[in-house]
Design an enzyme around this catalytic site. Sequence first.
Site, PDB file in Angstrom:
ATOM      1  N   CYS A   9      41.447  26.212  57.517  1.00  9.96           N
ATOM      2  CA  CYS A   9      40.188  26.822  57.088  1.00  9.96           C
ATOM      3  C   CYS A   9      40.380  28.323  56.841  1.00  9.96           C
ATOM      4  O   CYS A   9      40.394  29.119  57.788  1.00  9.96           O
ATOM      5  CB  CYS A   9      39.105  26.587  58.143  1.00  9.96           C
ATOM      6  SG  CYS A   9      37.542  27.370  57.713  1.00  9.96           S
ATOM      7  N   CYS A  64      37.515  30.579  57.932  1.00  5.79           N
ATOM      8  CA  CYS A  64      37.413  30.771  59.384  1.00  5.79           C
ATOM      9  C   CYS A  64      38.493  31.753  59.868  1.00  5.79           C
ATOM     10  O   CYS A  64      38.232  32.603  60.711  1.00  5.79           O
ATOM     11  CB  CYS A  64      37.611  29.458  60.138  1.00  5.79           C
ATOM     12  SG  CYS A  64      36.804  28.047  59.400  1.00  5.79           S
ATOM     13  N   ASP A  65      39.712  31.631  59.341  1.00  4.39           N
ATOM     14  CA  ASP A  65      40.846  32.320  59.955  1.00  4.39           C
ATOM     15  C   ASP A  65      41.529  33.371  59.082  1.00  4.39           C
ATOM     16  O   ASP A  65      42.420  34.077  59.564  1.00  4.39           O
ATOM     17  CB  ASP A  65      41.902  31.273  60.375  1.00  4.39           C
ATOM     18  CG  ASP A  65      41.336  30.279  61.373  1.00  4.39           C
ATOM     19  OD1 ASP A  65      40.465  30.687  62.159  1.00  4.39           O
ATOM     20  OD2 ASP A  65      41.748  29.108  61.352  1.00  4.39           O
TER      21      ASP A  65
END
Length: 313
Positions: A136, A139-140
Amino acid sequence: MENYRHTKVLIIGSGPAGYTAGVYASRAMLEPLLIQGIEPGGQLTTTTEVENWPGDSEVQGPDLMIRMENHAKSVGCEVLSDIITNLDLSGRPFVATGDSGNIYTCDSIILATGARAKWLGLPSEEKYKGFGVSACATCDGFFYKNQEIVVVGGGNTAVEEALFLTNFASKVTLIHRRDELRSEKILQDRLFKNPKIETLWFNQVVEILGDKEPLGVTGVKVKNVKTGVLSTLECKGVFVAIGHSPANELVKDVLKTHMGGYVITKPDSTETSIPGIFAAGDLTDHKYRQAVTSAGMGCMAALEVERFLAETK
Ligand code: FAD
Ligand code: NAP
């Protein structure tokens, strides 16, 4: 303590299919209960710009999903934060058990559990998940400021992730097992024009390399699928974007599936092999897997539930 709730229609999943079903079932006065699951809003909450949702030339995925949730609630859909851990479809009413301890009994179910990211299946991938290996980018990605990153895959997700990661990384290498991408042409065009992105064709990641202390990725070992030649690429992050599999765990042993686990529905319908159980969205769609097609199937499922309940009253 266990709580028992009965509903005419239980919607499992809070992606575009689930929320659309919620809107239609509420407006049909079926008073649906919608269970959000572990990922409220579904897959679109893991991306940034969505550019193909009709009516919005550009919208952030998480914003779109909040709007869908609010829309469903505004017409009377009850949205619950819970995860269904077991489904008993052997009798009537159907019984769903929630992770919260709640027991939901229902006359019909709309399954809209969507899909989940696939992984490469390497032991080293498991070792570094959360320590340099991710599925992701939204997200990261932030953790990789000025670092070199690789993205694995050749579909829309891989290309979008690679483009997004250039906001943080000094260099992004897209590793693909062929020399042709599956992604939309408009995305390919952006990818090839981006000076921070390089492509590595005909290569497969065979091992993620890293340090033990602190635990973290230092590179990947890749194999040329044509020549078999192994080489190493230095990087701090590996984003795996090789597609998704249907989230069918609740029903894979009781409903008919095909093409790698997608729930089979009757032609031009969301009816499954069990009367009263309907399936919509990526869970059943091995072909299109788009937000708009999922929403369309959510609509179909709610309309079909309405007819089913009227006929079986
Ligand atoms: P999902 O969105 O997968 O939602 C599934 C829902 O089911 C989740 O809420 C989850 O919590 C819930 N659930 C699962 N198991 C349980 C359980 N046991 N109990 C309760 N709930 C459960 N499509 C586009 O059209 N345009 C795009 O730009 C686009 N970008 C994308 C970017 C990325 C990074 C990804 C991964 C996908 C993208 N897609 C895009 C595809 C799109 O997101 C999917 O087609 C769509 O989200 C599928 O909707 P769905 O409702 O079927 O399921
Ligand atoms: P996808 O379209 O199935 O593509 C997966 C890619 O990963 C393919 O290029 C495939 O290679 C590669 N791959 C698969 N298994 C692999 C393995 N074991 N090792 C190495 N490579 C592997 O998946 P996706 O990109 O996640 O897209 C899923 C769905 O969501 C699609 O329908 C897509 O259109 C949709 N989506 C849409 C948007 C958008 O509209 N902007 C954005 C994201 C996703 P091959 O090509 O060789 O098979």
